[in-house]
Scaffold this active site. Structure first.
Site, PDB file in Angstrom:
ATOM      1  N   MET A  55      41.364  48.029  41.184  1.00  0.00           N
ATOM      2  CA  MET A  55      42.315  47.192  41.862  1.00  0.00           C
ATOM      3  C   MET A  55      41.856  46.572  43.157  1.00  0.00           C
ATOM      4  SD  MET A  55      45.087  46.744  39.993  1.00  0.00           S
ATOM      5  CE  MET A  55      46.663  46.649  41.056  1.00  0.00           C
ATOM      6  N   GLU A  56      41.079  47.494  43.973  1.00  0.00           N
ATOM      7  CA  GLU A  56      40.812  46.959  45.233  1.00  0.00           C
ATOM      8  C   GLU A  56      39.468  46.441  45.367  1.00  0.00           C
ATOM      9  OE1 GLU A  56      42.554  47.437  47.812  1.00  0.00           O
ATOM     10  OE2 GLU A  56      44.355  48.707  47.127  1.00  0.00           O
TER      11      GLU A  56
END
Length: 417
Positions: free
Chosen positions: A146-147
């Protein structure tokens, strides 16, 4: 944290993907920032290189008083210049945010397959991290995905000049000044030098996008090389630091993040929301059952699209993910990307995909109309957080409709009428 954060800008591609879904990347996991930095000569909307240099000189004694050595400060700030482009990014806000289902579509996409490949590549490292911190590898991998898309998009903005620019700008000056001091402490500790301390324009760094203050509180040297290195191609320290962060913020080993549930006909949506918690047996007595047929866990019911969308029973581990980034959409993204990486089923319920997306202006109008009717949203900012959701539910109860807290065009029409 109230926003995510933060949450939580990484780089051009990820910023557009996540900021468009109402997920803040301006503050990474657990960022605290702040400090006693008020009264500095900030830009006040009229930034310039000369003004920036004046701010740096005024900031220097504050940083030294906070424990930064003159040598560290002068070396790190020597190449810092005012960056108006970063101020423009900080000011930019999309008028539209994606609904949760579109956000999840984009957040998960093909990353499940990539995550499974990374799980195989780093199997030994992930086993050791899981053994030490008790956080499942699929959750750690999901945060990584996600990051920074598994390290592909870590950002290449130099952190010290970026934070100095944002602190000088003044809109959130104390926060960014505090993060700047934290960044200088990291440099002073020898974990990285200022040239290699790079990340997003808003200060988030490395594979899993830690803000400097979060790094100081939670980063670990897992590979034992003497440095907490979240920037290099080796993701070991970053993945372990993420697991450390989640464990320190309430992750309970051996417990899942939650599960999708089926609500009974006529379910009382006054019982939904993160503020209401019941035991698994109590939920089962109300007719709640899991999609998988497994026993119902203890926790809270989350219905991000109201009565017409899927529902989830979230545990304390979901709340730990929220400490990383306070967006429900983000936490669901981590949860279901983790499910995909682990080879488990995705969301089974149907989303109301035909609903028109409300603009931020329309959300602000909802807040204004609620406030005018005596339902306190906590302010008017176009961001429908927990207090706004509770105000919506209270209004819905007053009108005799299902109090699911979901904001859509029908709610807006009802308020206008």
């Amino acid at each position: 944290m109230t926003r995510r954060i933060s949450r939580i800008a990484t780089m051009a591609v990820l910023t557009l993907a996540l900021a468009g879904c109402g997920v803040s990347l301006n503050q990474g996991p657990g960022a605290v920032g702040g400090g006693h930095f008020g009264g500095l000569p900030t830009a006040g909307g009229q930034g310039s290189e000369a003004g920036f240099r004046n701010w740096v000189q005024s900031f220097r004694p504050r940083a030294l008083a906070a424990g930064i050595s003159p040598a560290t400060f002068d070396s790190a700030m020597a190449g810092a210049h005012y960056q108006p482009g970063i101020v423009a990014l900080d000011r930019k806000q999309s008028e539209f945010t994606k609904p949760v289902w579109e956000y999840l579509d984009g957040a998960i996409g093909t990353r499940g397959a990539t995550g499974r490949a990374k799980a195989a590549q780093y199997a030994g490292t992930l086993s050791a991290i899981e053994a030490r911190y008790g956080v499942p590898r699929e959750i750690v991998l999901a945060v990584w995905g996600m990051e920074s898309n598994f390290g592909a998009n870590r950002g290449n903005t130099r952190i010290v000049p970026a934070l100095a620019t944002l602190a000088y700008d003044g809109r959130r000056g104390e926060f960014f000044a505090g993060e700047l001091v934290a960044a200088l402490r990291i440099i002073q500790s020898g974990d990285v030098d200022s040239a290699h301390m790079v990340g997003s324009w808003a200060g988030a760094m490395g594979h899993t996008q830690f803000m400097p203050s979060s790094f100081l509180g939670h980063a670990v040297d897992f590979n034992g090389d003497g440095r907490r290195d979240i920037w290099s191609d080796d993701p070991t320290d970053a993945l372990a630091s993420t697991a450390s962060y989640l464990r320190q913020n309430g992750w309970r080993p051996g417990q899942s993040w939650g599960t999708e549930v089926i609500l009974p006909p006529g379910f009382d949506f006054n019982q939904a929301g993160k503020s209401v918690q019941h035991s698994g047996s109590q939920w089962a007595a109300m007719g709640v059952r899991t999609v998988s047929g497994a026993p119902v866990p203890s926790g809270s019911i989350l219905a991000p699209a109201g009565a017409r969308g899927p529902a989830f029973l979230i545990t304390e581990n979901f709340r730990a993910i929220l400490k990383y980034n306070a967006s429900d959409s983000y936490a669901l993204g981590v949860a279901y990307l983790g499910e995909a990486i682990a080879g488990r089923r995705g969301i089974q319920g149907s989303w109301p995909r035909g609903d028109r997306t409300l603009s931020n202006s329309e959300k602000a109008e909802i807040q204004r109309l609620l406030m005018a009717r005596g339902f306190d949203t906590g302010g008017v900012d176009g961001k429908l957080g927990s207090q706004s959701t509770e105000a919506i539910k209270a209004f819905q109860r007053s009108r005799g409709v299902t109090p699911d807290g979901y904001a859509d065009t029908r709610l807006l029409a009802m308020l206008r009428g």
